[in-house]
Design a protein around this motif. Structure first.
Motif, PDB file in Angstrom:
ATOM      1  N   PHE A  12      18.133 -22.937 -11.761  1.00 30.85           N
ATOM      2  CA  PHE A  12      19.406 -23.278 -11.128  1.00 30.85           C
ATOM      3  C   PHE A  12      20.266 -22.047 -10.885  1.00 30.85           C
ATOM      4  CE2 PHE A  12      18.953 -27.779 -12.692  1.00 30.85           C
ATOM      5  CZ  PHE A  12      19.050 -28.362 -11.440  1.00 30.85           C
ATOM      6  N   LEU A  13      20.371 -21.181 -11.890  1.00 28.73           N
ATOM      7  CA  LEU A  13      21.196 -19.977 -11.747  1.00 28.73           C
ATOM      8  C   LEU A  13      20.645 -19.052 -10.662  1.00 28.73           C
ATOM      9  CD1 LEU A  13      21.916 -19.196 -15.519  1.00 28.73           C
ATOM     10  CD2 LEU A  13      23.485 -20.165 -13.838  1.00 28.73           C
ATOM     11  N   GLU A  14      19.314 -18.987 -10.537  1.00 26.97           N
ATOM     12  CA  GLU A  14      18.718 -18.153  -9.495  1.00 26.97           C
ATOM     13  C   GLU A  14      19.031 -18.709  -8.115  1.00 26.97           C
ATOM     14  OE1 GLU A  14      16.732 -14.992  -7.846  1.00 26.97           O
ATOM     15  OE2 GLU A  14      17.256 -15.322  -9.955  1.00 26.97           O
ATOM     16  N   ILE A  15      19.009 -20.037  -7.999  1.00 21.97           N
ATOM     17  CA  ILE A  15      19.340 -20.657  -6.705  1.00 21.97           C
ATOM     18  C   ILE A  15      20.813 -20.458  -6.373  1.00 21.97           C
ATOM     19  CG2 ILE A  15      19.474 -22.860  -5.485  1.00 21.97           C
ATOM     20  CD1 ILE A  15      17.068 -23.798  -7.093  1.00 21.97           C
ATOM     21  N   ASP A  21      30.587 -19.154  -2.230  1.00 18.56           N
ATOM     22  CA  ASP A  21      31.535 -19.914  -3.055  1.00 18.56           C
ATOM     23  C   ASP A  21      31.832 -21.281  -2.450  1.00 18.56           C
ATOM     24  OD1 ASP A  21      31.611 -17.765  -4.709  1.00 18.56           O
ATOM     25  OD2 ASP A  21      33.572 -17.016  -4.045  1.00 18.56           O
ATOM     26  N   ASN A  22      31.924 -21.343  -1.134  1.00 21.35           N
ATOM     27  CA  ASN A  22      32.243 -22.617  -0.487  1.00 21.35           C
ATOM     28  C   ASN A  22      31.134 -23.647  -0.677  1.00 21.35           C
ATOM     29  OD1 ASN A  22      34.679 -21.572   0.436  1.00 21.35           O
ATOM     30  ND2 ASN A  22      33.777 -20.820   2.350  1.00 21.35           N
ATOM     31  N   HIS A  23      29.878 -23.194  -0.797  1.00 16.89           N
ATOM     32  CA  HIS A  23      28.774 -24.112  -1.018  1.00 16.89           C
ATOM     33  C   HIS A  23      28.518 -24.360  -2.502  1.00 16.89           C
ATOM     34  CE1 HIS A  23      27.948 -22.657   3.105  1.00 16.89           C
ATOM     35  NE2 HIS A  23      27.434 -23.875   3.297  1.00 16.89           N
ATOM     36  N   LEU A  24      28.931 -23.423  -3.332  1.00 21.31           N
ATOM     37  CA  LEU A  24      28.615 -23.534  -4.752  1.00 21.31           C
ATOM     38  C   LEU A  24      29.578 -24.456  -5.494  1.00 21.31           C
ATOM     39  CD1 LEU A  24      26.814 -22.561  -7.073  1.00 21.31           C
ATOM     40  CD2 LEU A  24      28.349 -20.606  -7.354  1.00 21.31           C
ATOM     41  N   LEU A  25      30.860 -24.335  -5.202  1.00 21.76           N
ATOM     42  CA  LEU A  25      31.850 -25.115  -5.940  1.00 21.76           C
ATOM     43  C   LEU A  25      31.719 -26.626  -5.738  1.00 21.76           C
ATOM     44  CD1 LEU A  25      35.024 -22.869  -5.594  1.00 21.76           C
ATOM     45  CD2 LEU A  25      33.534 -23.137  -7.564  1.00 21.76           C
ATOM     46  N   PRO A  26      31.359 -27.127  -4.550  1.00 17.80           N
ATOM     47  CA  PRO A  26      31.172 -28.592  -4.436  1.00 17.80           C
ATOM     48  C   PRO A  26      30.070 -29.151  -5.329  1.00 17.80           C
ATOM     49  CG  PRO A  26      31.479 -27.635  -2.267  1.00 17.80           C
ATOM     50  CD  PRO A  26      31.327 -26.490  -3.220  1.00 17.80           C
ATOM     51  N   LEU A  27      29.121 -28.301  -5.767  1.00 18.62           N
ATOM     52  CA  LEU A  27      28.075 -28.785  -6.661  1.00 18.62           C
ATOM     53  C   LEU A  27      28.638 -29.229  -8.009  1.00 18.62           C
ATOM     54  CD1 LEU A  27      25.257 -26.155  -5.971  1.00 18.62           C
ATOM     55  CD2 LEU A  27      25.432 -28.483  -5.080  1.00 18.62           C
ATOM     56  N   ALA A  28      29.862 -28.809  -8.328  1.00 13.69           N
ATOM     57  CA  ALA A  28      30.449 -29.180  -9.619  1.00 13.69           C
ATOM     58  C   ALA A  28      30.669 -30.687  -9.734  1.00 13.69           C
ATOM     59  CB  ALA A  28      31.778 -28.447  -9.820  1.00 13.69           C
ATOM     60  N   ILE A  30      28.414 -32.996  -9.055  1.00 12.66           N
ATOM     61  CA  ILE A  30      27.157 -33.709  -9.308  1.00 12.66           C
ATOM     62  C   ILE A  30      27.102 -34.220 -10.733  1.00 12.66           C
ATOM     63  CG2 ILE A  30      24.653 -33.448  -9.403  1.00 12.66           C
ATOM     64  CD1 ILE A  30      24.830 -31.473  -7.124  1.00 12.66           C
ATOM     65  N   SER A  31      27.306 -33.325 -11.691  1.00 14.32           N
ATOM     66  CA  SER A  31      27.266 -33.699 -13.107  1.00 14.32           C
ATOM     67  C   SER A  31      27.992 -32.633 -13.905  1.00 14.32           C
ATOM     68  CB  SER A  31      25.827 -33.856 -13.607  1.00 14.32           C
ATOM     69  OG  SER A  31      25.170 -32.589 -13.612  1.00 14.32           O
ATOM     70  N   LYS A  32      28.256 -32.957 -15.163  1.00 15.04           N
ATOM     71  CA  LYS A  32      28.942 -31.993 -16.016  1.00 15.04           C
ATOM     72  C   LYS A  32      28.072 -30.776 -16.280  1.00 15.04           C
ATOM     73  CE  LYS A  32      31.515 -31.653 -20.347  1.00 15.04           C
ATOM     74  NZ  LYS A  32      31.973 -32.379 -21.572  1.00 15.04           N
ATOM     75  N   HIS A  33      26.761 -30.997 -16.443  1.00 16.44           N
ATOM     76  CA  HIS A  33      25.845 -29.882 -16.687  1.00 16.44           C
ATOM     77  C   HIS A  33      25.793 -28.941 -15.476  1.00 16.44           C
ATOM     78  CE1 HIS A  33      22.508 -27.667 -18.372  1.00 16.44           C
ATOM     79  NE2 HIS A  33      21.768 -27.922 -17.295  1.00 16.44           N
ATOM     80  N   ILE A  34      25.661 -29.517 -14.282  1.00 12.93           N
ATOM     81  CA  ILE A  34      25.635 -28.688 -13.073  1.00 12.93           C
ATOM     82  C   ILE A  34      26.984 -28.003 -12.872  1.00 12.93           C
ATOM     83  CG2 ILE A  34      25.348 -28.741 -10.568  1.00 12.93           C
ATOM     84  CD1 ILE A  34      22.768 -29.072 -12.089  1.00 12.93           C
ATOM     85  N   GLN A  35      28.061 -28.684 -13.217  1.00 18.15           N
ATOM     86  CA  GLN A  35      29.387 -28.069 -13.085  1.00 18.15           C
ATOM     87  C   GLN A  35      29.503 -26.813 -13.928  1.00 18.15           C
ATOM     88  OE1 GLN A  35      32.603 -30.121 -14.980  1.00 18.15           O
ATOM     89  NE2 GLN A  35      34.115 -29.390 -13.505  1.00 18.15           N
ATOM     90  N   ASN A  36      29.018 -26.871 -15.170  1.00 16.41           N
ATOM     91  CA  ASN A  36      29.089 -25.691 -16.038  1.00 16.41           C
ATOM     92  C   ASN A  36      28.256 -24.548 -15.475  1.00 16.41           C
ATOM     93  OD1 ASN A  36      30.739 -27.091 -17.812  1.00 16.41           O
ATOM     94  ND2 ASN A  36      29.030 -27.814 -19.069  1.00 16.41           N
ATOM     95  N   LEU A  37      27.040 -24.864 -14.996  1.00 18.36           N
ATOM     96  CA  LEU A  37      26.183 -23.803 -14.445  1.00 18.36           C
ATOM     97  C   LEU A  37      26.781 -23.207 -13.178  1.00 18.36           C
ATOM     98  CD1 LEU A  37      22.632 -25.374 -14.945  1.00 18.36           C
ATOM     99  CD2 LEU A  37      23.744 -23.628 -16.331  1.00 18.36           C
ATOM    100  N   ALA A  38      27.308 -24.064 -12.309  1.00 16.62           N
ATOM    101  CA  ALA A  38      27.897 -23.565 -11.067  1.00 16.62           C
ATOM    102  C   ALA A  38      29.140 -22.729 -11.341  1.00 16.62           C
ATOM    103  CB  ALA A  38      28.235 -24.745 -10.147  1.00 16.62           C
ATOM    104  N   LEU A  39      29.941 -23.148 -12.294  1.00 16.81           N
ATOM    105  CA  LEU A  39      31.157 -22.409 -12.608  1.00 16.81           C
ATOM    106  C   LEU A  39      30.832 -21.046 -13.206  1.00 16.81           C
ATOM    107  CD1 LEU A  39      34.236 -22.410 -12.748  1.00 16.81           C
ATOM    108  CD2 LEU A  39      34.069 -23.482 -14.993  1.00 16.81           C
TER     109      LEU A  39
END
Length: 478
Positions: A12-15, A21-28, A30-39
């Motif tokens: 996930f971090l590699e992807i 930033d505009n594409h990454l922040l909306p992923l937050a 999806i779920s709490k786990h994805i939110q932490n990784l994206a942040l």
């Protein structure tokens, strides 16, 4: 149905590294786990790591990074190092948004040093701080600097008598601090800016019902002296809020005028403040307890009973060397129930004597002082009462138990109403006979009579004692 395979966090971090930033922040969303990784992936682009988030400490941030910090759900203490020239105007609104969204109660600001040629508009730190505390300006702000402590209050609006009955006597409803008096308390910034330096700032903000809106401390990590002057008029709740929220790790000397301490709760908060600062070496709590002034409220105020405050714990102030205070405060300070390991380095004590009411407190203070063998020097500042007055009528003479005192310092000062201090050579001669080990007596006379004349009269009675006279800062030995 077979469970879907779990994708490792590393993938996930590699992807996420290839997304904007505009594409990454909306992923937050999806779920709490994805939110932490994206942040974490997004903040790492601006030098912010997971350790920074856990410790609430952040490196120098750009304006875009400030907009990302607001996605963090909890920040109690924010540590920043800013450039006073670049992007400081745009950092103000970003920090204001952050303070509104998160319960940030402490901000540590460090500024990069700038050359002397920096223009004034590029280095307006007082204006930066004033804008930063915008939502807390309806209550007073306290400024703690290496020179003194001051308070800035919101203006008092002119109200008609009937509006005062409805809105209250204070009249401070909805009005905010004015920028001009706030800047006047930060005069140190233009002085240090001329040398190319800017002090670090520790900012504490408080929500209602706290009596203070903010406390601004300059060079908190290096501040070694704390001085609360007599003209610093604090209410009991304001003084309590100040003592409860001051943290000075390098504090060595404390000087407080008793008008600042107007209630027993103030002394309780002062006790807690003293206990939190084991580095203190000099403690000065000046009197008198009741100060004549023009205010009807202060004239009616009764003296505070310091004896009602719980005693200090035995491990408080291990470095204390010098005390200057009134006899009631000294009696309380030395009233620890533990006789061992209390103030092991205490060597000099000075007592202010103002009224005959202090006789009992003076006797208790000297009785407690007899437990401290390290004290060698005792100073008495004679204002309105002297310990040799009516000495014969007193059954207890605590001076006889102070075998460790080898030096006395007597300072004769005028009382609050201008009357000279008590000087009776015959009584002083008898009083000096109570001290078993005194070999050196210093006399400072600020009244009309000469200190040299008094020393000469005493020397005839006690030729083995060395008397030294001080007058108008000139030293004369007899």
């Amino acid at each position: 149905m077979a469970p879907s395979p779990r994708v490792p966090d590393e993938i996930f971090l590699e992807i996420f590294q290839h997304l904007s930033d505009n594409h990454l922040l909306p992923l937050a969303a999806i779920s709490k786990h994805i939110q932490n990784l994206a942040l974490v992936s997004c903040l790492s682009r601006y030098g912010i790591t997971e350790r920074d988030i856990q410790t609430d400490s952040f490196p120098p941030l750009s304006t875009s990074a400030f907009s990302l910090v607001r996605y963090i759900t909890r920040i109690e203490t924010l540590s920043l190092r800013l450039d006073p020239v670049r992007n400081i105007d745009r950092n103000v609104p970003a920090l204001q948004i952050l303070l509104r969204r998160l319960p940030v109660k402490a901000i540590e600001l460090d500024f990069l040093p700038r050359p002397r040629a920096v223009r004034r508009g590029q280095c307006d730190i007082p204006g930066f701080i004033f804008k930063l505390i915008s939502i807390y300006r309806v209550r007073p702000a306290v400024v703690v600097s290496p020179f003194s402590v001051s308070i800035v209050r919101p203006p008092k609006p002119p109200l008609h008598s009937w509006r005062r009955l409805v809105l209250g006597r204070s009249g401070r409803h909805g009005l905010a601090l004015e920028e001009k008096p706030f800047r006047e308390q930060l005069i140190i910034f233009p002085i240090m800016r001329a040398g190319g330096l800017l002090p670090s700032i520790s900012l504490r903000v408080f929500d209602a019902p706290s009596a203070l809106g903010s406390v601004l401390i300059l060079r908190a990590r290096l501040l070694s002296e704390l001085r609360l002057p007599s003209d610093l008029r604090l209410s009991a709740s304001e003084a309590n809020a100040l003592f409860d929220n001051l943290a000075l790790p390098s504090l060595i000397g404390v000087e407080i005028q008793t008008p600042v301490l107007s209630s027993t709760s103030n002394y309780i908060c002062l006790r807690s403040f003293i206990h939190r600062h084991p580095t203190i070496e000099r403690l000065c709590i000046r009197g008198p307890q009741h100060v004549p002034c023009k205010s009807k409220f202060l004239r009616r105020r009764k003296p505070v009973q310091v004896s009602d405050v719980p005693a200090l714990p035995p491990d408080a102030l291990p470095r204390l060397k010098h005390i200057v205070c009134t006899s009631p405060f000294l009696a309380w300070l030395l009233s620890s129930p533990d006789d061992h390991d209390v103030f092991p380095q205490l060597s000099t004590v000075e007592i202010e004597l103002h009224t005959p009411v202090a006789r009992e407190a003076y006797a208790n203070a000297l009785t407690n002082l007899g437990r401290y063998s390290s004290v060698r020097v005792l100073g008495l500042q004679i204002h309105g009462w002297a310990p040799w007055v009516d000495m014969i009528q007193q059954p207890l003479k605590p001076e006889e138990g102070l075998s460790g005192i080898v030096e006395l310092r007597l300072t004769f000062k005028s009382t609050a109403d201008g009357k000279p201090a008590v000087r009776d050579v015959t009584e002083i001669k008898k009083w000096l006979g109570l001290w078993p080990a005194v070999r050196d007596v210093s006399i400072v006379d600020s009244g009309a009579e000469s200190a040299s004349t008094l020393c000469a009269a005493l020397r005839k009675e006690w030729p083995a004692i060395k008397f030294t006279a001080y007058q108008l800062k000139d030293k004369k030995e007899s």
